[in-house]
Design a protein around this motif. Sequence first.
Motif, PDB file in Angstrom:
ATOM      1  N   ALA A 107      -7.650  -5.052  -5.693  1.00  0.00           N
ATOM      2  CA  ALA A 107      -7.122  -4.266  -6.808  1.00  0.00           C
ATOM      3  C   ALA A 107      -8.012  -3.068  -7.084  1.00  0.00           C
ATOM      4  O   ALA A 107      -7.541  -1.953  -7.304  1.00  0.00           O
ATOM      5  CB  ALA A 107      -6.994  -5.138  -8.048  1.00  0.00           C
ATOM      6  N   LEU A 108      -9.323  -3.292  -7.059  1.00  0.00           N
ATOM      7  CA  LEU A 108     -10.264  -2.208  -7.312  1.00  0.00           C
ATOM      8  C   LEU A 108     -10.151  -1.116  -6.260  1.00  0.00           C
ATOM      9  O   LEU A 108     -10.403   0.051  -6.534  1.00  0.00           O
ATOM     10  CB  LEU A 108     -11.702  -2.745  -7.334  1.00  0.00           C
ATOM     11  N   GLU A 109      -9.801  -1.483  -5.043  1.00  0.00           N
ATOM     12  CA  GLU A 109      -9.697  -0.520  -3.950  1.00  0.00           C
ATOM     13  C   GLU A 109      -8.330   0.155  -3.905  1.00  0.00           C
ATOM     14  O   GLU A 109      -8.043   0.928  -3.006  1.00  0.00           O
ATOM     15  CB  GLU A 109      -9.999  -1.216  -2.624  1.00  0.00           C
TER      16      GLU A 109
ATOM     17  N   SER B 132      -9.224   2.565   1.261  1.00  0.00           N
ATOM     18  CA  SER B 132      -9.639   2.571  -0.141  1.00  0.00           C
ATOM     19  C   SER B 132      -9.720   3.994  -0.677  1.00  0.00           C
ATOM     20  O   SER B 132     -10.218   4.891  -0.034  1.00  0.00           O
ATOM     21  CB  SER B 132     -11.016   1.915  -0.265  1.00  0.00           C
ATOM     22  N   ARG B 133      -9.203   4.196  -1.903  1.00  0.00           N
ATOM     23  CA  ARG B 133      -9.237   5.511  -2.518  1.00  0.00           C
ATOM     24  C   ARG B 133     -10.012   5.497  -3.821  1.00  0.00           C
ATOM     25  O   ARG B 133     -10.624   6.474  -4.193  1.00  0.00           O
ATOM     26  CB  ARG B 133      -7.815   6.010  -2.782  1.00  0.00           C
ATOM     27  N   SER B 134      -9.975   4.405  -4.555  1.00  0.00           N
ATOM     28  CA  SER B 134     -10.629   4.405  -5.864  1.00  0.00           C
ATOM     29  C   SER B 134     -11.037   3.005  -6.242  1.00  0.00           C
ATOM     30  O   SER B 134     -10.274   2.072  -6.082  1.00  0.00           O
ATOM     31  CB  SER B 134      -9.684   4.963  -6.924  1.00  0.00           C
ATOM     32  N   MET B 135     -12.241   2.859  -6.754  1.00  0.00           N
ATOM     33  CA  MET B 135     -12.713   1.544  -7.168  1.00  0.00           C
ATOM     34  C   MET B 135     -11.956   1.031  -8.369  1.00  0.00           C
ATOM     35  O   MET B 135     -11.983  -0.131  -8.681  1.00  0.00           O
ATOM     36  CB  MET B 135     -14.198   1.611  -7.542  1.00  0.00           C
TER      37      MET B 135
ATOM     38  N   PRO C 112     -14.807   7.419  -7.859  1.00  0.00           N
ATOM     39  CA  PRO C 112     -14.285   7.011  -6.553  1.00  0.00           C
ATOM     40  C   PRO C 112     -15.382   6.494  -5.651  1.00  0.00           C
ATOM     41  O   PRO C 112     -16.513   6.954  -5.684  1.00  0.00           O
ATOM     42  CB  PRO C 112     -13.676   8.307  -5.999  1.00  0.00           C
ATOM     43  N   VAL C 113     -15.033   5.528  -4.806  1.00  0.00           N
ATOM     44  CA  VAL C 113     -15.983   4.942  -3.871  1.00  0.00           C
ATOM     45  C   VAL C 113     -16.201   5.873  -2.698  1.00  0.00           C
ATOM     46  O   VAL C 113     -15.275   6.494  -2.200  1.00  0.00           O
ATOM     47  CB  VAL C 113     -15.441   3.609  -3.355  1.00  0.00           C
TER      48      VAL C 113
ATOM     49  N   LEU D 133     -23.071   0.950  -9.297  1.00  0.00           N
ATOM     50  CA  LEU D 133     -21.885   1.379 -10.032  1.00  0.00           C
ATOM     51  C   LEU D 133     -20.786   1.794  -9.072  1.00  0.00           C
ATOM     52  O   LEU D 133     -19.629   1.384  -9.198  1.00  0.00           O
ATOM     53  CB  LEU D 133     -22.251   2.542 -10.959  1.00  0.00           C
ATOM     54  N   LEU D 134     -21.138   2.596  -8.062  1.00  0.00           N
ATOM     55  CA  LEU D 134     -20.154   3.037  -7.074  1.00  0.00           C
ATOM     56  C   LEU D 134     -19.643   1.877  -6.240  1.00  0.00           C
ATOM     57  O   LEU D 134     -18.499   1.884  -5.779  1.00  0.00           O
ATOM     58  CB  LEU D 134     -20.763   4.101  -6.165  1.00  0.00           C
ATOM     59  N   GLY D 135     -20.491   0.875  -6.033  1.00  0.00           N
ATOM     60  CA  GLY D 135     -20.074  -0.281  -5.245  1.00  0.00           C
ATOM     61  C   GLY D 135     -19.342  -1.342  -6.041  1.00  0.00           C
ATOM     62  O   GLY D 135     -18.909  -2.335  -5.485  1.00  0.00           O
ATOM     63  N   GLY D 136     -19.213  -1.130  -7.358  1.00  0.00           N
ATOM     64  CA  GLY D 136     -18.518  -2.108  -8.187  1.00  0.00           C
ATOM     65  C   GLY D 136     -19.264  -3.408  -8.334  1.00  0.00           C
ATOM     66  O   GLY D 136     -18.668  -4.448  -8.610  1.00  0.00           O
ATOM     67  N   ASP D 137     -20.588  -3.374  -8.152  1.00  0.00           N
ATOM     68  CA  ASP D 137     -21.405  -4.588  -8.225  1.00  0.00           C
ATOM     69  C   ASP D 137     -21.981  -4.707  -9.628  1.00  0.00           C
ATOM     70  O   ASP D 137     -23.059  -4.186  -9.932  1.00  0.00           O
ATOM     71  CB  ASP D 137     -22.519  -4.512  -7.183  1.00  0.00           C
ATOM     72  N   ALA D 138     -21.244  -5.391 -10.519  1.00  0.00           N
ATOM     73  CA  ALA D 138     -21.655  -5.488 -11.918  1.00  0.00           C
ATOM     74  C   ALA D 138     -22.984  -6.208 -12.070  1.00  0.00           C
ATOM     75  O   ALA D 138     -23.808  -5.852 -12.912  1.00  0.00           O
ATOM     76  CB  ALA D 138     -20.573  -6.190 -12.733  1.00  0.00           C
TER      77      ALA D 138
END
Length: 354
Positions: free
Chosen positions: A129-131, A171-174, A184-185, A221-226
């Motif tokens: 979903a994030l991607e 992938s276009r957007s996290m 964006p990633v 943050l860019l990697g979506g790693d909370a």
Amino acid sequence: MAEKIVICYRMSAAGARVYLPRARELMQRAEALGATLVSWAALSLAFAWDSDAIEEAIHLAITADEDTPPEEETWACGIAQGEMEPLATSSSGARRADLAWGEPLVIALALSRVARGGEVLLHASVRAALEGLLNTQEPRLTSEAGVEVLGVPLDMDNPWKRGKGGQVPPSRSMRAVLPLVIPPVTTPLPRSVREAEPEEIETGDAESLAARLTQLAKEALLGGDAQSLERWSAGLKATGERDSLANRMHAMARLSRGKVGDALRTLKQARRDADGAPPQKRCQAALALGVGLSFAGRYDDALLEGLDALARARESEDNEAVRACLAFLAKLFARVNRGNEAALFRDSVNVSRS
């Protein structure tokens, strides 16, 4: 612990009479798709797959009720992704049972409790979903046992976004399903960042350490790693060099975990603290708050903060900040189906780059 995709199914008390046979049928389907049962209760059950089995998980999610008679209760479903730990193992290391526990199970269960019958709610941790690989509907913020829960309904009729030839696009957007939260990633989060220990970070003077921690936090943050984002932002705050940035980063991590109210309180305080500060600082605080408000679905308030951030960016003559604000506003207008305004802001981003 291993990263898993977790789906939790729940039935209301009205469906108790048919719960057991329906649960058995669902379990047969799940096992055929490679899932394992990780949780079982009187009116709910949960399955887990390895993190690369998203297609199997989504297939079960959208077909769970396909043979259900119209008069019977339908499943309410929540999906999350993250690390799970087996309940117990034998002395030889083999699992004694498939039962397991982890944050994604807690989140998926909470989402299933607020989902409507026949609905699948996705959490921000679901990587597909994030991607931007899944079609979704408007995010919904609700409360479960006093805790704010943010879920994004899956498009049950057309769940996958497909490119030409039926292929899933890159992938276009996290944050395609929860837009505007994370930029964006560009590349996946490096293993060195995910696994680095505090003692492995070159220390030196406080300013150099803060700069290194800032870079690690941005990569997280860019990697979506909370989890890593919380870790590095806490380290950055400990240096005492960049408190406001550390607080904003920490708030973004909490947004990613669905802790919307807590994150908004932090971002609002940061916005108040920036009053009277140089325009660049005020721009950063306003834009961060705008991102948080958009995450919570408060688009009008987010627009006001985004416009103020743009004004402050232009006042400080910071072209990079201007582009970031324009991109934010373009996505915000697109999110509320105001395509003409979104196009104007996107064109402005392109002009500012030329």
